[in-house]
Scaffold this active site. Structure first.
Site, PDB file in Angstrom:
ATOM      1  N   LYS A   1       0.035   4.256  -0.150  1.00 29.97           N
ATOM      2  CA  LYS A   1      -0.637   5.450   0.406  1.00 29.97           C
ATOM      3  C   LYS A   1      -0.465   6.611  -0.578  1.00 29.97           C
ATOM      4  CE  LYS A   1       0.433   3.596   4.892  1.00 29.97           C
ATOM      5  NZ  LYS A   1       0.194   3.744   6.305  1.00 29.97           N
TER       6      LYS A   1
ATOM      7  N   HIS B   1      -9.522   1.050   5.570  1.00 30.94           N
ATOM      8  CA  HIS B   1      -8.177   1.272   6.130  1.00 30.94           C
ATOM      9  C   HIS B   1      -8.297   2.257   7.297  1.00 30.94           C
ATOM     10  CE1 HIS B   1      -4.037   2.590   6.546  1.00 30.94           C
ATOM     11  NE2 HIS B   1      -3.683   1.520   5.865  1.00 30.94           N
TER      12      HIS B   1
ATOM     13  N   GLU C   1      -4.943  -4.913  11.001  1.00 34.95           N
ATOM     14  CA  GLU C   1      -3.911  -3.877  11.124  1.00 34.95           C
ATOM     15  C   GLU C   1      -4.127  -3.107  12.423  1.00 34.95           C
ATOM     16  OE1 GLU C   1      -2.270  -2.650   7.063  1.00 34.95           O
ATOM     17  OE2 GLU C   1      -4.122  -1.554   7.305  1.00 34.95           O
TER      18      GLU C   1
ATOM     19  N   GLU D   1      -6.600   4.702   8.235  1.00 31.04           N
ATOM     20  CA  GLU D   1      -6.440   6.127   7.904  1.00 31.04           C
ATOM     21  C   GLU D   1      -7.739   6.689   7.332  1.00 31.04           C
ATOM     22  OE1 GLU D   1      -2.901   5.664   5.543  1.00 31.04           O
ATOM     23  OE2 GLU D   1      -1.821   5.125   7.364  1.00 31.04           O
TER      24      GLU D   1
ATOM     25  N   ASN E   1       0.862  -1.187   0.000  1.00 28.06           N
ATOM     26  CA  ASN E   1       0.000   0.000   0.000  1.00 28.06           C
ATOM     27  C   ASN E   1       0.902   1.242   0.000  1.00 28.06           C
ATOM     28  OD1 ASN E   1      -1.817   2.059   0.506  1.00 28.06           O
ATOM     29  ND2 ASN E   1      -2.205   1.467   2.639  1.00 28.06           N
TER      30      ASN E   1
ATOM     31  N   SER F   1       3.686  -1.998  10.102  1.00 24.07           N
ATOM     32  CA  SER F   1       5.148  -1.934  10.166  1.00 24.07           C
ATOM     33  C   SER F   1       5.840  -3.254   9.822  1.00 24.07           C
ATOM     34  CB  SER F   1       5.607  -1.420  11.533  1.00 24.07           C
ATOM     35  OG  SER F   1       5.116  -0.117  11.750  1.00 24.07           O
TER      36      SER F   1
ATOM     37  N   GLY G   1       2.627   2.421  10.515  1.00 23.60           N
ATOM     38  CA  GLY G   1       3.530   3.544  10.284  1.00 23.60           C
ATOM     39  C   GLY G   1       4.322   3.958  11.515  1.00 23.60           C
TER      40      GLY G   1
HETATM   41  C1  PEP Z   1      -0.725   0.221   5.996  1.00 24.61           C
HETATM   42  O1  PEP Z   1      -0.837   1.403   5.755  1.00 24.61           O
HETATM   43  O2  PEP Z   1      -1.595  -0.559   5.610  1.00 24.61           O
HETATM   44  C2  PEP Z   1       0.452  -0.223   6.742  1.00 24.61           C
HETATM   45  C3  PEP Z   1       0.448  -1.419   7.249  1.00 24.61           C
HETATM   46  O3  PEP Z   1       1.498   0.665   6.849  1.00 24.61           O
HETATM   47  P1  PEP Z   1       2.944   0.370   7.484  1.00 24.61           P
HETATM   48  O4  PEP Z   1       3.421  -0.933   6.914  1.00 24.61           O
HETATM   49  O5  PEP Z   1       3.779   1.535   7.041  1.00 24.61           O
HETATM   50  O6  PEP Z   1       2.764   0.302   8.949  1.00 24.61           O
END
Ligand code: PEP
Length: 250
Positions: A11, A96, A168, A98, A9, A213, A174
């Protein structure tokens, strides 16, 4: 056998040069290698078209990061599921964290988005996860279970057959703070149980991805857990070598 999946992803990152270079580099790495997982990439919407062309002869699934909850019409700035299909998108993220927090995407809106995707034959990747506060207060399983249940209860088993769930934890996205393999496995098993209450065939076959992450160093141990079928990767998916290494972590 459940599908193993690694989805990157991006973003709101990258530009056209980055997108072109990424596609060329990933295609080179994938050509001639037998991958143990489905490789998926979710770029920002404006790059879907060039990436669809660039990956036309590569085994990469193009994923949208978002979709409108409406089929079409006067919704300035939105992109419909039919438009995503035109550009070769075969999957899309919904819910998601965000989008849930910054763009007020409620469970009801997530359901509408999923309905639009299913109408176009696009596979939904439903993101769920608890906040730090919810984990610390001992409510993580209830929160995640409710997010999953809300969606499951609105669709038939047939409609849910292509659903992928991405767990997640919001506190891990992040932040560089990955859930431990044990923490992640515990929640994945819980999600599978919630799905099993709706339909056991569904829960046996549904891929549940971990996101938060994930990097090349942590992927192997996470993906070795019995209920973790791959990853949704943000930051680490922006470096082809890291993303490719994660795809090889099975
Ligand atoms: C995401 O945005 O779905 C995500 C898992 O980001 P990151 O791997 O940067 O934590």
């Amino acid at each position: 056998m459940r599908r193993k999946i690694v989805a990157g992803n991006w973003k709101m990152n990258g530009d056209i040069d980055f997108a072109n270079k990424f596609c060329a580099d990933l295609r080179k790495r994938l050509s001639g290698s037998r991958m143990a997982c489905d490789v998926m990439v979710a770029p920002p919407a404006p790059y879907l078209s060039i990436m669809s062309d660039a990956f036309s002869d590569a085994d990469v699934t193009l994923v949208a990061q978002n979709v409108a909850e409406y089929a079409g019409g006067a919704y300035t700035g939105e992109v419909s599921a039919a438009m995503l299909k035109d550009f070769g998108c075969r999957a899309a993220l919904i819910g998601h964290s965000e989008r849930r927090t910054l763009f007020v995407e409620s469970d009801e809106r997530v359901v509408e988005k999923m309905s639009r995707l299913l109408e176009q034959g696009i596979a939904p990747i439903l993101c769920v996860g608890e906040s730090l506060e919810e984990r610390e207060s001992g409510n993580a399983k209830d929160v995640v279970g409710a997010q999953v249940d809300f969606v499951l209860s609105r669709f038939s088993a047939e409609q849910l057959s292509n659903l992928v769930i991405a767990y997640e934890p919001v506190w891990a996205i992040g932040t560089g703070k990955t859930a431990s393999p044990e923490q992640a496995q515990e929640m994945h098993a819980h999600i599978r149980n919630v799905v099993a209450q709706a339909d056991t065939n569904l829960s046996d076959g549904m891929s549940v991805l971990y996101g938060g992450s994930v990097n090349a160093a942590t992927a192997k141990e996470l993906f070795a857990q019995p209920d973790i079928d791959g990853g949704l990767v943000g930051g680490a998916s922006l470096k082809v070598e890291d993303f490719y290494a994660i795809c090889q972590s099975f």
